[in-house]
Design a protein around this motif. Structure first.
Motif, PDB file in Angstrom:
ATOM      1  N   ASP A 154      -1.410  15.011  -1.449  1.00  0.00           N
ATOM      2  CA  ASP A 154      -1.411  13.576  -1.203  1.00  0.00           C
ATOM      3  C   ASP A 154      -1.601  13.334   0.282  1.00  0.00           C
ATOM      4  O   ASP A 154      -1.058  14.046   1.121  1.00  0.00           O
ATOM      5  CB  ASP A 154      -0.088  12.932  -1.640  1.00  0.00           C
ATOM      6  CG  ASP A 154       0.015  12.802  -3.140  1.00  0.00           C
ATOM      7  OD1 ASP A 154      -1.038  12.893  -3.794  1.00  0.00           O
ATOM      8  OD2 ASP A 154       1.139  12.620  -3.640  1.00  0.00           O
ATOM      9  N   ASP A 206      -0.752  11.438   3.512  1.00  0.00           N
ATOM     10  CA  ASP A 206       0.350  10.632   4.044  1.00  0.00           C
ATOM     11  C   ASP A 206      -0.139  10.001   5.336  1.00  0.00           C
ATOM     12  O   ASP A 206      -0.146  10.634   6.393  1.00  0.00           O
ATOM     13  CB  ASP A 206       1.586  11.490   4.282  1.00  0.00           C
ATOM     14  CG  ASP A 206       2.802  10.673   4.686  1.00  0.00           C
ATOM     15  OD1 ASP A 206       2.660   9.434   4.843  1.00  0.00           O
ATOM     16  OD2 ASP A 206       3.879  11.262   4.854  1.00  0.00           O
ATOM     17  N   GLN A 216      -4.743   2.531   7.613  1.00  0.00           N
ATOM     18  CA  GLN A 216      -3.514   2.885   6.904  1.00  0.00           C
ATOM     19  C   GLN A 216      -3.155   1.810   5.883  1.00  0.00           C
ATOM     20  O   GLN A 216      -2.792   2.119   4.753  1.00  0.00           O
ATOM     21  CB  GLN A 216      -2.353   3.062   7.881  1.00  0.00           C
ATOM     22  CG  GLN A 216      -2.439   4.317   8.710  1.00  0.00           C
ATOM     23  CD  GLN A 216      -1.278   4.438   9.687  1.00  0.00           C
ATOM     24  OE1 GLN A 216      -0.464   3.538   9.839  1.00  0.00           O
ATOM     25  NE2 GLN A 216      -1.220   5.567  10.367  1.00  0.00           N
ATOM     26  N   LEU A 238      -5.560   2.081   2.988  1.00  0.00           N
ATOM     27  CA  LEU A 238      -5.241   3.231   2.145  1.00  0.00           C
ATOM     28  C   LEU A 238      -4.007   2.971   1.289  1.00  0.00           C
ATOM     29  O   LEU A 238      -3.965   3.345   0.112  1.00  0.00           O
ATOM     30  CB  LEU A 238      -5.039   4.482   3.003  1.00  0.00           C
ATOM     31  CG  LEU A 238      -6.288   5.018   3.707  1.00  0.00           C
ATOM     32  CD1 LEU A 238      -5.921   6.150   4.659  1.00  0.00           C
ATOM     33  CD2 LEU A 238      -7.323   5.469   2.701  1.00  0.00           C
ATOM     34  N   MET A 239      -3.015   2.309   1.857  1.00  0.00           N
ATOM     35  CA  MET A 239      -1.803   1.989   1.100  1.00  0.00           C
ATOM     36  C   MET A 239      -2.128   1.018  -0.038  1.00  0.00           C
ATOM     37  O   MET A 239      -1.663   1.182  -1.157  1.00  0.00           O
ATOM     38  CB  MET A 239      -0.743   1.379   2.016  1.00  0.00           C
ATOM     39  CG  MET A 239       0.547   1.018   1.296  1.00  0.00           C
ATOM     40  SD  MET A 239       1.377   2.426   0.542  1.00  0.00           S
ATOM     41  CE  MET A 239       2.093   3.164   1.975  1.00  0.00           C
ATOM     42  N   GLU A 263      -5.012   0.638  -1.542  1.00  0.00           N
ATOM     43  CA  GLU A 263      -5.793   1.357  -2.551  1.00  0.00           C
ATOM     44  C   GLU A 263      -4.893   2.263  -3.393  1.00  0.00           C
ATOM     45  O   GLU A 263      -5.081   2.381  -4.608  1.00  0.00           O
ATOM     46  CB  GLU A 263      -6.909   2.170  -1.893  1.00  0.00           C
ATOM     47  CG  GLU A 263      -8.020   1.310  -1.317  1.00  0.00           C
ATOM     48  CD  GLU A 263      -8.692   0.447  -2.370  1.00  0.00           C
ATOM     49  OE1 GLU A 263      -9.091   0.974  -3.425  1.00  0.00           O
ATOM     50  OE2 GLU A 263      -8.823  -0.773  -2.138  1.00  0.00           O
ATOM     51  N   LYS A 264      -3.914   2.889  -2.757  1.00  0.00           N
ATOM     52  CA  LYS A 264      -2.980   3.735  -3.493  1.00  0.00           C
ATOM     53  C   LYS A 264      -2.183   2.892  -4.485  1.00  0.00           C
ATOM     54  O   LYS A 264      -1.977   3.294  -5.637  1.00  0.00           O
ATOM     55  CB  LYS A 264      -2.041   4.438  -2.517  1.00  0.00           C
ATOM     56  CG  LYS A 264      -1.070   5.375  -3.172  1.00  0.00           C
ATOM     57  CD  LYS A 264      -0.198   6.073  -2.145  1.00  0.00           C
ATOM     58  CE  LYS A 264       0.799   6.999  -2.815  1.00  0.00           C
ATOM     59  NZ  LYS A 264       1.662   7.682  -1.840  1.00  0.00           N
ATOM     60  N   GLN A 265      -1.753   1.709  -4.061  1.00  0.00           N
ATOM     61  CA  GLN A 265      -1.007   0.824  -4.945  1.00  0.00           C
ATOM     62  C   GLN A 265      -1.871   0.345  -6.102  1.00  0.00           C
ATOM     63  O   GLN A 265      -1.403   0.247  -7.240  1.00  0.00           O
ATOM     64  CB  GLN A 265      -0.422  -0.349  -4.164  1.00  0.00           C
ATOM     65  CG  GLN A 265       0.700   0.062  -3.233  1.00  0.00           C
ATOM     66  CD  GLN A 265       1.182  -1.059  -2.343  1.00  0.00           C
ATOM     67  OE1 GLN A 265       0.545  -2.112  -2.231  1.00  0.00           O
ATOM     68  NE2 GLN A 265       2.308  -0.841  -1.685  1.00  0.00           N
ATOM     69  N   LYS A 266      -3.142   0.054  -5.828  1.00  0.00           N
ATOM     70  CA  LYS A 266      -4.060  -0.344  -6.903  1.00  0.00           C
ATOM     71  C   LYS A 266      -4.209   0.778  -7.926  1.00  0.00           C
ATOM     72  O   LYS A 266      -4.226   0.532  -9.135  1.00  0.00           O
ATOM     73  CB  LYS A 266      -5.443  -0.698  -6.332  1.00  0.00           C
ATOM     74  CG  LYS A 266      -5.509  -2.011  -5.616  1.00  0.00           C
ATOM     75  CD  LYS A 266      -6.930  -2.221  -5.098  1.00  0.00           C
ATOM     76  CE  LYS A 266      -7.039  -3.361  -4.138  1.00  0.00           C
ATOM     77  NZ  LYS A 266      -8.417  -3.482  -3.609  1.00  0.00           N
ATOM     78  N   ALA A 267      -4.344   2.003  -7.429  1.00  0.00           N
ATOM     79  CA  ALA A 267      -4.489   3.154  -8.328  1.00  0.00           C
ATOM     80  C   ALA A 267      -3.231   3.339  -9.168  1.00  0.00           C
ATOM     81  O   ALA A 267      -3.314   3.640 -10.367  1.00  0.00           O
ATOM     82  CB  ALA A 267      -4.791   4.414  -7.520  1.00  0.00           C
ATOM     83  N   GLN A 268      -2.065   3.148  -8.556  1.00  0.00           N
ATOM     84  CA  GLN A 268      -0.813   3.270  -9.302  1.00  0.00           C
ATOM     85  C   GLN A 268      -0.711   2.192 -10.372  1.00  0.00           C
ATOM     86  O   GLN A 268      -0.285   2.459 -11.498  1.00  0.00           O
ATOM     87  CB  GLN A 268       0.383   3.180  -8.348  1.00  0.00           C
ATOM     88  CG  GLN A 268       0.542   4.399  -7.465  1.00  0.00           C
ATOM     89  CD  GLN A 268       1.596   4.218  -6.380  1.00  0.00           C
ATOM     90  OE1 GLN A 268       1.917   3.103  -5.977  1.00  0.00           O
ATOM     91  NE2 GLN A 268       2.133   5.328  -5.898  1.00  0.00           N
TER      92      GLN A 268
END
Length: 88
Positions: free
Chosen positions: A3, A5, A16, A19-20, A22-27
């Protein structure tokens, strides 16, 4: 694959944030797929060309719980984001 970080790197803060997000969208997308599987497995006894009333009610209730959960998760993300921005 490890992952990423963003907090441990010297990446631009705007990147940053991106990226955060996009990570939340993926989750969230993964959560949607999981709930779809859960509702299908829970409510569909046998596929047919027409839904019976029990299956329709079950799917409706399952979707409503999904909406409730999604709103809760969204609210928590917003609170976390607000706290992190107010701490800057």
């Amino acid at each position: 694959m490890e992952d990423f970080d963003a907090s441990k790197s010297t990446v631009d803060p705007e990147l940053q944030d991106f990226l955060m997000a996009e990570k939340q969208k993926a989750q969230l997308s993964a959560q949607i797929h999981e709930f779809n599987d859960i509702c299908w497995d829970k409510c569909m006894d046998k596929p047919s060309n027409k839904l019976d009333s029990r299956t329709e009610i079950c799917l409706n209730n399952c979707v409503n719980r999904f909406i409730d959960t999604s709103l809760f998760i969204t609210t928590r993300f917003a609170q976390t984001l607000q706290k992190s921005q107010s701490g800057m």
